[in-house]
Write a protein that holds these residues in place. Structure first.
Motif, PDB file in Angstrom:
ATOM      1  N   ALA A 108       0.873  -1.176   0.000  1.00 50.43           N
ATOM      2  CA  ALA A 108       0.000   0.000   0.000  1.00 50.43           C
ATOM      3  C   ALA A 108       0.906   1.221   0.000  1.00 50.43           C
ATOM      4  O   ALA A 108       1.739   1.382   0.902  1.00 50.43           O
ATOM      5  CB  ALA A 108      -0.911   0.009   1.223  1.00 50.43           C
ATOM      6  N   VAL A 109       0.766   2.072  -1.034  1.00 55.10           N
ATOM      7  CA  VAL A 109       1.706   3.171  -1.224  1.00 55.10           C
ATOM      8  C   VAL A 109       0.946   4.436  -1.601  1.00 55.10           C
ATOM      9  O   VAL A 109       0.125   4.406  -2.528  1.00 55.10           O
ATOM     10  CB  VAL A 109       2.719   2.837  -2.342  1.00 55.10           C
ATOM     11  CG1 VAL A 109       3.784   3.929  -2.440  1.00 55.10           C
ATOM     12  CG2 VAL A 109       3.370   1.480  -2.109  1.00 55.10           C
ATOM     13  N   VAL A 143      -2.571   3.696   5.120  1.00 56.82           N
ATOM     14  CA  VAL A 143      -2.361   3.251   6.497  1.00 56.82           C
ATOM     15  C   VAL A 143      -3.500   2.334   6.930  1.00 56.82           C
ATOM     16  O   VAL A 143      -3.283   1.296   7.574  1.00 56.82           O
ATOM     17  CB  VAL A 143      -2.242   4.460   7.444  1.00 56.82           C
ATOM     18  CG1 VAL A 143      -2.187   3.999   8.899  1.00 56.82           C
ATOM     19  CG2 VAL A 143      -1.010   5.283   7.111  1.00 56.82           C
ATOM     20  N   LEU A 144      -4.722   2.686   6.548  1.00 57.82           N
ATOM     21  CA  LEU A 144      -5.879   1.878   6.918  1.00 57.82           C
ATOM     22  C   LEU A 144      -5.793   0.479   6.313  1.00 57.82           C
ATOM     23  O   LEU A 144      -6.210  -0.498   6.929  1.00 57.82           O
ATOM     24  CB  LEU A 144      -7.168   2.577   6.459  1.00 57.82           C
ATOM     25  CG  LEU A 144      -8.466   2.136   7.137  1.00 57.82           C
ATOM     26  CD1 LEU A 144      -8.381   2.326   8.644  1.00 57.82           C
ATOM     27  CD2 LEU A 144      -9.641   2.925   6.578  1.00 57.82           C
ATOM     28  N   ARG A 145      -5.230   0.375   5.113  1.00 58.60           N
ATOM     29  CA  ARG A 145      -5.040  -0.935   4.481  1.00 58.60           C
ATOM     30  C   ARG A 145      -4.189  -1.833   5.374  1.00 58.60           C
ATOM     31  O   ARG A 145      -4.495  -3.020   5.542  1.00 58.60           O
ATOM     32  CB  ARG A 145      -4.354  -0.767   3.130  1.00 58.60           C
ATOM     33  CG  ARG A 145      -5.278  -0.387   1.997  1.00 58.60           C
ATOM     34  CD  ARG A 145      -5.791  -1.625   1.296  1.00 58.60           C
ATOM     35  NE  ARG A 145      -6.618  -1.282   0.152  1.00 58.60           N
ATOM     36  CZ  ARG A 145      -7.029  -2.165  -0.750  1.00 58.60           C
ATOM     37  NH1 ARG A 145      -6.671  -3.418  -0.660  1.00 58.60           N
ATOM     38  NH2 ARG A 145      -7.796  -1.795  -1.749  1.00 58.60           N
ATOM     39  N   LEU A 180       3.398  -1.410   4.042  1.00 61.30           N
ATOM     40  CA  LEU A 180       2.998  -0.024   3.807  1.00 61.30           C
ATOM     41  C   LEU A 180       4.248   0.825   3.645  1.00 61.30           C
ATOM     42  O   LEU A 180       5.174   0.733   4.457  1.00 61.30           O
ATOM     43  CB  LEU A 180       2.181   0.506   4.994  1.00 61.30           C
ATOM     44  CG  LEU A 180       2.046   2.030   5.130  1.00 61.30           C
ATOM     45  CD1 LEU A 180       1.119   2.586   4.049  1.00 61.30           C
ATOM     46  CD2 LEU A 180       1.537   2.409   6.520  1.00 61.30           C
ATOM     47  N   ILE A 181       4.296   1.636   2.584  1.00 65.13           N
ATOM     48  CA  ILE A 181       5.334   2.650   2.440  1.00 65.13           C
ATOM     49  C   ILE A 181       4.657   4.000   2.613  1.00 65.13           C
ATOM     50  O   ILE A 181       3.624   4.265   1.994  1.00 65.13           O
ATOM     51  CB  ILE A 181       6.013   2.575   1.061  1.00 65.13           C
ATOM     52  CG1 ILE A 181       6.702   1.220   0.871  1.00 65.13           C
ATOM     53  CG2 ILE A 181       7.045   3.690   0.915  1.00 65.13           C
ATOM     54  CD1 ILE A 181       7.341   1.038  -0.489  1.00 65.13           C
ATOM     55  N   ALA A 182       5.214   4.851   3.463  1.00 64.54           N
ATOM     56  CA  ALA A 182       4.565   6.139   3.727  1.00 64.54           C
ATOM     57  C   ALA A 182       5.595   7.180   4.140  1.00 64.54           C
ATOM     58  O   ALA A 182       6.689   6.849   4.615  1.00 64.54           O
ATOM     59  CB  ALA A 182       3.510   6.000   4.820  1.00 64.54           C
ATOM     60  N   LEU A 196       8.947   2.121   5.857  1.00 65.44           N
ATOM     61  CA  LEU A 196       8.253   0.886   5.502  1.00 65.44           C
ATOM     62  C   LEU A 196       7.699   0.277   6.786  1.00 65.44           C
ATOM     63  O   LEU A 196       8.422   0.151   7.779  1.00 65.44           O
ATOM     64  CB  LEU A 196       9.221  -0.085   4.829  1.00 65.44           C
ATOM     65  CG  LEU A 196       8.643  -1.426   4.351  1.00 65.44           C
ATOM     66  CD1 LEU A 196       7.741  -1.210   3.141  1.00 65.44           C
ATOM     67  CD2 LEU A 196       9.772  -2.398   4.004  1.00 65.44           C
ATOM     68  N   TYR A 197       6.431  -0.112   6.770  1.00 63.94           N
ATOM     69  CA  TYR A 197       5.777  -0.677   7.949  1.00 63.94           C
ATOM     70  C   TYR A 197       5.195  -2.053   7.617  1.00 63.94           C
ATOM     71  O   TYR A 197       4.828  -2.336   6.468  1.00 63.94           O
ATOM     72  CB  TYR A 197       4.618   0.217   8.421  1.00 63.94           C
ATOM     73  CG  TYR A 197       4.997   1.611   8.829  1.00 63.94           C
ATOM     74  CD1 TYR A 197       5.278   1.933  10.158  1.00 63.94           C
ATOM     75  CD2 TYR A 197       5.054   2.643   7.886  1.00 63.94           C
ATOM     76  CE1 TYR A 197       5.601   3.226  10.538  1.00 63.94           C
ATOM     77  CE2 TYR A 197       5.379   3.940   8.258  1.00 63.94           C
ATOM     78  CZ  TYR A 197       5.652   4.225   9.583  1.00 63.94           C
ATOM     79  OH  TYR A 197       5.963   5.510   9.953  1.00 63.94           O
TER      80      TYR A 197
END
Length: 324
Positions: free
Chosen positions: A96-97, A134-136, A145-147, A290-291
């Motif tokens: 998710a990006v 983030v919700l994904r 997740l990359i944010a 990355l999370y």
């Protein structure tokens, strides 16, 4: 009834705080409260005793909590089985990006990993805004997740449930189309003229309200006001896509704050130039992170994460043994 209502309710039962659960669920507190009220409307009874603090469940709420935990565990287990049912699904890592990073960071990052010997990486990219990305992860609908993360807008994920790796940094700064002499069509100045001095407002291309990068830009502008870089901005366009702002800036419609990586080619070609004051400023740095959930059932995602950890581990000098 939506499953996210149950997830909200389980979070509230465990934190006993509407505000804390709203943070963990990445929604505003009013929106979180409405979702709990919707669940109560579906149940036909009060589930939360709002007369006490910390928040307590009613007897009906306690019953639903016990059932909700079992139902959510069963749903998650079923989803895991379904995802593992095919080799393709098991070997493909779902990222998710946020849209900006999907364009400016992700392709080059994957290429650099392959060049460094990571081998083929089967990936599926889900482009979203930061909140939904983030919700994904929170809902278990992606592997990684990359944010962005900025001190003024931190990504708040429970470290007991999620872990993080730092991937790099990004500079957010103002850019504008140059004139025929290569000078900015519009520019911020350290000491803008007083009202009525004839200094025209700067046409401003901004992120739509609520966009993550837009909130960071607002913070940068507030800091600029405090340090004398204030300017009169006239918002002439807005979108939640950095690529949309870049396209408008390239056409000369105004100044846009953009990630440096997204305009690298345009700056090199002289199609965009900095709109910052001559002495600099009016920019800031964001982390790229990355999370993942600590319990990652997909083997490919687990191997990928471990490979990144190994690459980031400090290497001992030649001839020196690690661990004595």
């Amino acid at each position: 009834m939506e499953t996210k209502w149950l997830e909200d309710f389980v979070s509230l039962a465990e934190t006993r705080s509407f505000s804390r659960s709203a943070q963990l669920r990445h929604v505003t507190q009013p929106a979180f409260s409405r979702r709990i009220q919707s669940l109560e409307a579906w149940a036909g009874t009060d589930l939360v005793d709002r007369s006490s603090y910390p928040t307590r469940l009613t007897p009906a709420g306690q019953t639903l909590y016990e059932q909700a935990v079992e139902m959510l565990q069963a749903l998650n287990s079923t989803r895991t089985v379904l995802r593992q049912s095919t080799a393709v699904a098991q070997d493909t890592i779902e990222f998710a990006v946020p849209h900006t990073l999907a364009f400016s960071f992700f392709p080059g990052w994957i290429s650099s990993l392959r060049k460094a010997g990571a081998g083929p990486i089967k990936s599926r990219l889900i482009g979203l805004n930061v909140h939904d990305a983030v919700l994904r992860l929170v809902e278990g609908s992606c592997d990684l997740l990359i944010a962005y993360n900025h001190p003024s807008q931190p990504i708040q994920l429970d470290p007991e449930r999620y872990e993080m790796l730092a991937l790099g940094h990004e500079v957010l700064a103002p850019y504008v189309k140059p004139d025929r002499q290569g000078q900015p069509l519009y520019r911020f100045y350290s000491q803008p003229g007083p009202p009525g001095s004839g200094q025209p407002p700067i046409p401003f291309l901004g992120f739509a309200p609520g966009a993550y990068l837009g909130r960071v830009v607002d913070w940068i502008l507030k800091q600029a006001d405090a340090y004398g870089h204030a300017a009169t901005l006239e918002r002439v366009y807005e979108t939640d896509m950095a690529e949309g702002l870049k396209a408008m800036a390239l056409e000369g419609h105004g100044v846009a704050f953009l990630p440096a990586s997204s305009v690298r080619h345009e700056v090199s070609a002289g199609r965009l130039v900095s709109a910052a004051p001559p002495e600099g400023g009016l920019q800031d740095t964001l982390d790229i992170r990355l999370y993942r959930q600590r319990q990652t059932p997909k083997r490919a995602a687990g191997r990928f994460w471990q490979d990144l950890l190994d690459r980031q581990a400090p290497q001992a000098p030649a001839g020196e043994k690690i661990g004595g």
